[in-house]
Design a protein around this motif. Structure first.
Motif, PDB file in Angstrom:
ATOM      1  N   UNK A 523      22.552  -1.907 -18.171  1.00 36.38           N
ATOM      2  CA  UNK A 523      21.645  -2.909 -18.732  1.00 36.38           C
ATOM      3  C   UNK A 523      20.690  -3.526 -17.719  1.00 36.38           C
ATOM      4  N   UNK A 524      19.617  -4.041 -18.273  1.00 39.37           N
ATOM      5  CA  UNK A 524      18.632  -4.828 -17.533  1.00 39.37           C
ATOM      6  C   UNK A 524      19.182  -6.234 -17.287  1.00 39.37           C
ATOM      7  N   UNK A 525      18.748  -6.853 -16.201  1.00 38.10           N
ATOM      8  CA  UNK A 525      19.098  -8.254 -15.964  1.00 38.10           C
ATOM      9  C   UNK A 525      18.684  -9.100 -17.170  1.00 38.10           C
ATOM     10  N   UNK A 526      19.575  -9.963 -17.599  1.00 39.11           N
ATOM     11  CA  UNK A 526      19.312 -10.804 -18.751  1.00 39.11           C
ATOM     12  C   UNK A 526      19.748 -10.208 -20.070  1.00 39.11           C
ATOM     13  N   UNK A 527      20.263  -8.968 -20.046  1.00 37.93           N
ATOM     14  CA  UNK A 527      20.626  -8.294 -21.295  1.00 37.93           C
ATOM     15  C   UNK A 527      22.064  -7.773 -21.302  1.00 37.93           C
ATOM     16  N   UNK A 528      22.861  -8.131 -20.328  1.00 37.00           N
ATOM     17  CA  UNK A 528      24.259  -7.694 -20.329  1.00 37.00           C
ATOM     18  C   UNK A 528      24.977  -8.403 -21.475  1.00 37.00           C
TER      19      UNK A 528
END
Length: 735
Positions: A523-528
């Protein structure tokens, strides 16, 4: 002499033992009816075909799988240079046929005009008109017809009676193909010579049921090579939730703006820690080491494309601009072990002055290391850097690009031998990626090959049938040879990208944990997605998974009008829990909502819990799919053993695998009470749910604090909330 089924095979075969050719001579008679013949090189690229006139009994013999009744073949021509013998195994419903080259076949007589240069040819068995085979390419994709492949090939009918045909050794140079209405199995056509005394064994395994056929064949194969299946938690990759950066992950050849890769991944770790997502390792993909096409940074879409088309490795070391202090320092900062990717080496690699390489062919300019000590060097460095799982990617591509590997009966095997031995000396395990079917089967010889990719690269937004169907079908092959299948990474949230957006993160997570293998979001940072990912594991990241990979039910291999259905299980002291997921892959075909337990391969009645609806269904002999389900959505069920005199345990309703042996170390029912031993982390909070006709009483014996309990009469559900005070706890619930 009647064939005696081994104890490990017997349980799966009793129901249809009447079909199996069990009496002495029945299996060899079956083969005779197929008009077998030997094919062999005859010079100038042509094949000579010689029929087998008969098989004559030759007494008893011993094999790696136990005693057998031996046969010697009589060929229609005597001066062929090949002898054939066979054996009906006593402990397995299987026939083994050996082709022995009494004389060397020199280069002058070999030719590559045929896919199978030497082997056995026979009629395709008419009683088994359906076929499941695996393509001779990366990830061993399944096919419903005979395609050129190292094997195995499963012939079956609409009653799912079957015979599996595969090599039993020399898997990398094995080849099978259809020749009109005939079938050939033997050695691949790129071989330049065959040494005198070389022997190629083939096995015909009779069984029933698609999954059962692979299970049974796998038992024989693993016994032949004395391979114990790796434990479910034997290495960090298959044991823990991990973070991935391979193709499909957000940070594949991409970093956060203004950050190095090291800074980006350390930020991911910090965010995961804040969210209490317990990653147990990080994976580094091909971006981490220098390649021929690197420019300034080696990252970005242009560099990725050039790496894909060309970029062989120059060094298997960290790029200093991405990891200024090296991989070892990064691993220490991260506080976690690593899984590290490797690909082919370029002809201009940095190691050629110290190690011998053989050049390959094609625009990727590959080179192959032929000295064992090269892998010793790689694995020694890897261990020092904090790498615990070596991911060898581009396996089939290397096989195709390096003729040296295909031109002798031993070169390819020496390659994989050296890799496995070097990793084992460092206490490391290996993941195969982009392996062809021969490499899958070759892994049965190595105890430290624990995992294999069984589907193509994850692509969010693409039709799910491209990945989910091949993944679950090829998982049968992986599991049979003792490997845990790996689906590939996924995005756990929607909205991480505008293009290639993941719209079904729940299903991606579900199918990952049901594989019994790795679970690795990217995942992208902020989307875990913490709530979703925690459905797969304990507080410490240990995966709560089933005992075996989820595989398609038999009905998925013939025409059907229901959801694409897979099943797995967990065996406990109070019975077997089954986990059934149906995916709406083809909405136009979804017409039949009910699936009887008999179609699932489940004996007896069970309580049927709909995980999506959070309630039990009324019937105990079938599951009922919902009337409507959006495309690529799943309907998920837990089949719970019913206790008559004690509460029935559903388990942890907030986990996908509600009862996992990683959590429930023991379960036993006696005297109206259900007793259990739980495993976890001190401070971890658990919710357990039971079904009971009246309110039970829960009592903590040790290792936990009872926080709360409640009973709902309408649903007959009893909920217990616990806080663990140690790594092990004991609890009982009863009347």
């Amino acid at each position: 002499m009647a064939a005696k089924l081994g104890a490990r095979v017997l349980a799966g075969l009793v129901a249809f033992s009447l079909w199996l050719p069990a009496q002495a001579g029945e299996r060899i008679d079956w083969l005779k009816k197929l008009q077998p013949a030997v094919v062999m090189p005859s010079g100038k690229g042509k094949l000579l075909k010689v029929g087998i006139a008969d098989f004559k009994a030759a007494g008893e013999m011993q094999t790696p799988a136990g005693p057998a009744l031996a046969y010697e073949a009589a060929l229609q021509e005597s001066k062929t240079g090949i002898s054939v013998r066979a054996a009906e195994l006593s402990d397995f419903p299987a026939l083994v046929v050996w082709l022995k080259f009494e004389q060397a076949v020199p280069k002058a007589e070999m030719g590559s005009a045929y896919l199978v240069n030497a082997g056995l040819e026979m009629d395709q068995p008419r009683e088994f008109p359906r076929v499941l085979s695996f393509g001779m390419t990366s990830f061993a994709p399944p096919h419903d017809k005979i395609v050129p492949s190292a094997g195995p090939v499963l012939f079956f009918n609409d009653r799912f009676e079957s015979v599996m045909v595969s090599p039993l050794d020399h898997f990398l140079v094995a080849m099978m193909e259809a020749e009109g209405q005939r079938f050939r199995a033997g050695l691949e056509g790129d071989l330049k010579s065959i040494p005198a005394g070389f022997e190629q064994p083939l096995v015909f395994y009779f069984s029933k049921g698609i999954r059962q056929s692979f299970d049974d064949w796998g038992v024989l194969l693993r016994k032949w090579y004395k391979k114990e299946r790796p434990g479910a938690y034997d290495d960090v990759g298959i044991a823990y939730l991990g973070y991935w950066t391979d193709n499909g992950a957000y940070y594949y050849y991409k970093t956060e703006k203004g950050m190095t890769y090291e800074q980006t991944l350390l930020q991911v770790k910090d965010e995961a820690d804040r969210l209490k997502v317990p990653f147990g390792y990080f994976q580094l993909d091909s971006w981490w080491y220098p390649k021929t096409t690197d420019k300034k940074t080696g990252i970005g879409p242009v560099d990725w494309l050039s790496h894909f088309l060309f970029g062989g490795a120059i060094k298997w070391e960290a790029r200093p601009e991405l990891f200024p202090n090296g991989i070892e320092a990064f691993s220490q900062k991260l506080g976690l072990p690593l899984i590290a990717h490797a690909r082919w080496f370029d002809q201009k690699n940095a190691y050629r002055s110290d190690y011998k390489f053989v050049d390959g062919e094609g625009m990727r300019r590959p080179a192959f290391p032929v000295e064992d000590r090269f892998f010793e060097m790689l694995m020694s460095n890897a261990r020092q850097w904090g790498i615990r799982v070596y991911e060898q990617d581009w396996l089939d591509a290397q096989w195709r690009m390096i003729p040296y590997l295909r031109e002798s009966v031993e070169a390819g095997e020496k390659w994989l031998d050296a890799m496995s031995r070097a990793a084992a000396r460092q206490g490391m395990t290996i993941q195969y990626c982009m392996a062809n079917p021969g490499m899958f089967m070759q892994a049965v010889k190595y105890p430290n090959i624990t995992q294999v990719r069984t589907s193509d690269d994850y692509m969010a937004g693409m039709p799910k049938q491209i990945h989910w169907i091949p993944f679950t079908k090829t998982s049968m092959l992986a599991w049979a040879v003792g490997l845990y299948p790996w689906k590939d990474t996924f995005l756990s949230s929607t909205g991480e990208r505008v293009v290639r957006n993941e719209r079904r993160p729940e299903e991606e997570t579900l199918i990952s944990i049901l594989s019994a293998g790795m679970v690795g979001p990217g995942d992208r940072l902020g989307f875990i997605n913490q709530p979703l990912l925690m459905r797969t594991c304990r507080k410490d990241g240990l995966l709560l998974k089933p005992d075996r990979p989820a595989m398609p039910i038999d009905r998925m291999f013939i025409e059907h009008k229901t959801l694409y259905t897979i099943i797995t299980e967990v065996k406990t002291g109070v019975g077997t829990y089954y986990y059934v997921a149906g995916f709406n892959i083809y909405p136009a075909k979804f017409r039949e909502r009910e699936l009887l337990f008999s179609e699932l391969g489940v004996a007896g009645e069970r309580l049927v819990y709909s995980w999506n609806d959070k309630k039990f269904q009324t019937r105990k002999d079938r599951i009922e799919y919902p009337a409507k389900l959006d495309i690529y959505r799943s309907a998920y069920f837990v089949l719970v053993p019913e206790n008559r005199d004690a509460p029935s345990l559903l388990g942890e309703p907030d986990k996908f695998v509600t009862v996992s042996n990683a959590r429930f170390k023991s379960l036993e029912s006696a005297g109206g009470r259900l007793r259990m031993t739980l495993s976890g982390v001190a401070g971890e909070e658990l919710t357990l749910v039971f079904r009971a006709a009246s309110r039970p009483v829960a009592r903590v014996i040790s290792g936990a604090r009872l926080v709360d309990s409640s009973y709902e009469e309408s649903s007959r559900l009893f909920s217990v909330k616990l806080e663990l005070t140690s790594a092990s706890a004991a609890l009982e619930a009863g009347f």
